[in-house]
Motif scaffolding. Sequence first.
Motif, PDB file in Angstrom:
ATOM      1  N   LYS A   1       0.834  -1.211   0.000  1.00 29.18           N
ATOM      2  CA  LYS A   1       0.000   0.000   0.000  1.00 29.18           C
ATOM      3  C   LYS A   1       0.865   1.257   0.000  1.00 29.18           C
ATOM      4  O   LYS A   1       0.477   2.282  -0.573  1.00 29.18           O
ATOM      5  CB  LYS A   1      -0.926   0.000   1.213  1.00 29.18           C
ATOM      6  CG  LYS A   1      -1.860  -1.199   1.328  1.00 29.18           C
ATOM      7  CD  LYS A   1      -2.825  -1.267   0.169  1.00 29.18           C
ATOM      8  CE  LYS A   1      -3.870  -2.353   0.390  1.00 29.18           C
ATOM      9  NZ  LYS A   1      -3.279  -3.717   0.448  1.00 29.18           N
ATOM     10  N   SER A   2       2.019   1.192   0.618  1.00 34.42           N
ATOM     11  CA  SER A   2       2.906   2.359   0.657  1.00 34.42           C
ATOM     12  C   SER A   2       3.392   2.726  -0.739  1.00 34.42           C
ATOM     13  O   SER A   2       3.656   3.901  -1.022  1.00 34.42           O
ATOM     14  CB  SER A   2       4.109   2.084   1.563  1.00 34.42           C
ATOM     15  OG  SER A   2       3.709   1.956   2.913  1.00 34.42           O
TER      16      SER A   2
ATOM     17  N   THR B   1      -2.414   4.790   5.753  1.00 34.81           N
ATOM     18  CA  THR B   1      -2.236   5.287   4.397  1.00 34.81           C
ATOM     19  C   THR B   1      -2.798   6.694   4.251  1.00 34.81           C
ATOM     20  O   THR B   1      -2.248   7.518   3.506  1.00 34.81           O
ATOM     21  CB  THR B   1      -2.895   4.348   3.374  1.00 34.81           C
ATOM     22  OG1 THR B   1      -4.241   4.059   3.792  1.00 34.81           O
ATOM     23  CG2 THR B   1      -2.125   3.047   3.257  1.00 34.81           C
TER      24      THR B   1
ATOM     25  N   THR C   1      -5.398   1.661   6.579  1.00 33.08           N
ATOM     26  CA  THR C   1      -6.468   2.629   6.324  1.00 33.08           C
ATOM     27  C   THR C   1      -6.068   3.990   6.885  1.00 33.08           C
ATOM     28  O   THR C   1      -5.716   4.894   6.148  1.00 33.08           O
ATOM     29  CB  THR C   1      -7.797   2.145   6.949  1.00 33.08           C
ATOM     30  OG1 THR C   1      -7.536   1.666   8.285  1.00 33.08           O
ATOM     31  CG2 THR C   1      -8.402   1.005   6.144  1.00 33.08           C
TER      32      THR C   1
END
Length: 321
Positions: free
Chosen positions: A54-55, A159, A156
């Motif tokens: 996600k990063s 991010t 969630t």
Amino acid sequence: MKTFDEIISIARETLQIEAYSVMGLMQLIDEGFVNSVKIIYESHGRVVITGIGKSAIIANKIVSTLNSTGTPAIFMHAADAIHGDLGSIMQDDVVICISKSGNTSEIKVLVPLLKNAGNKLIGLTGNMDSFLAKQADYVLNATIEKEACPHNLAPTSSTAAQMAMGDALAICLLECRNFSSSDFAKFHPGGALGKQLYLKVGDVFIHNEKPEVNPEDNIKKVILEISSKRLGMTAVVNNGTLAGIITDGDLRRMLEKNESIVHIKAKDIMTKSPSKIDKDVMAVEAMNIMKSKNITQLLVTDNEQYVGVVHLHDLLKEGII
């Protein structure tokens, strides 16, 4: 399946948790953040942003924001970096490494390689005790209390915090560079946003006819001019000077009030001091004037001389509205 009220409650709680996480970052803006802004601003290279999972997605978004606000940036996936992509990093580049934990295996392999190359390294992490935080030259602290996920697992809030910290960094750099709306337009030439920033009235009206009558012209000529030019109006010009405007509406009102129109001239029904706009004004301003005055066209001037008409349809066609 959850009930209507339960879904509303879950959604609101999610937003509340993420909003609280982002608000918490305000207390984490410190010397490390200021030094990060300075080192990027003073750099003669680019900003290379890397991450995994996600990063990596957040890294791509921050790269896009930086590029559009005057700071050259590229994305490098952390996994690909150790398989050849390190070659994309130039000597003067500043590297930002994004990782919530700061302790992933890819990060532990990548960071020493970046340090050996001599590039300045900025860590964006939610763990100030991590390998990344300790190895980075500067740290952007994106620590959160908890994820919005009820299991505290799915990225969630973390991010959201990373993205917000990236936005804060980009806007600080924008301000440092005195990046103006005209600069912004250079990087956003497409779409409605770009056109609002660079498209002028003179770029739009030139494709239209130029309806024009004299104040002494009779109604027949006025009607023929409006009909042939198909803009629903005509300008009234006296020796090169703009005297007024006659619209379809003016003609209808004239017919309602007069049984005989034989002796009526353009000057008798024209609206004096018509709404107008200079050709060098931004097209979006023409739209704002039309909206505020509830009209569909403006007479266009150049040094106070009538040169044409810009219509609401022209702005719609260009996608400004």
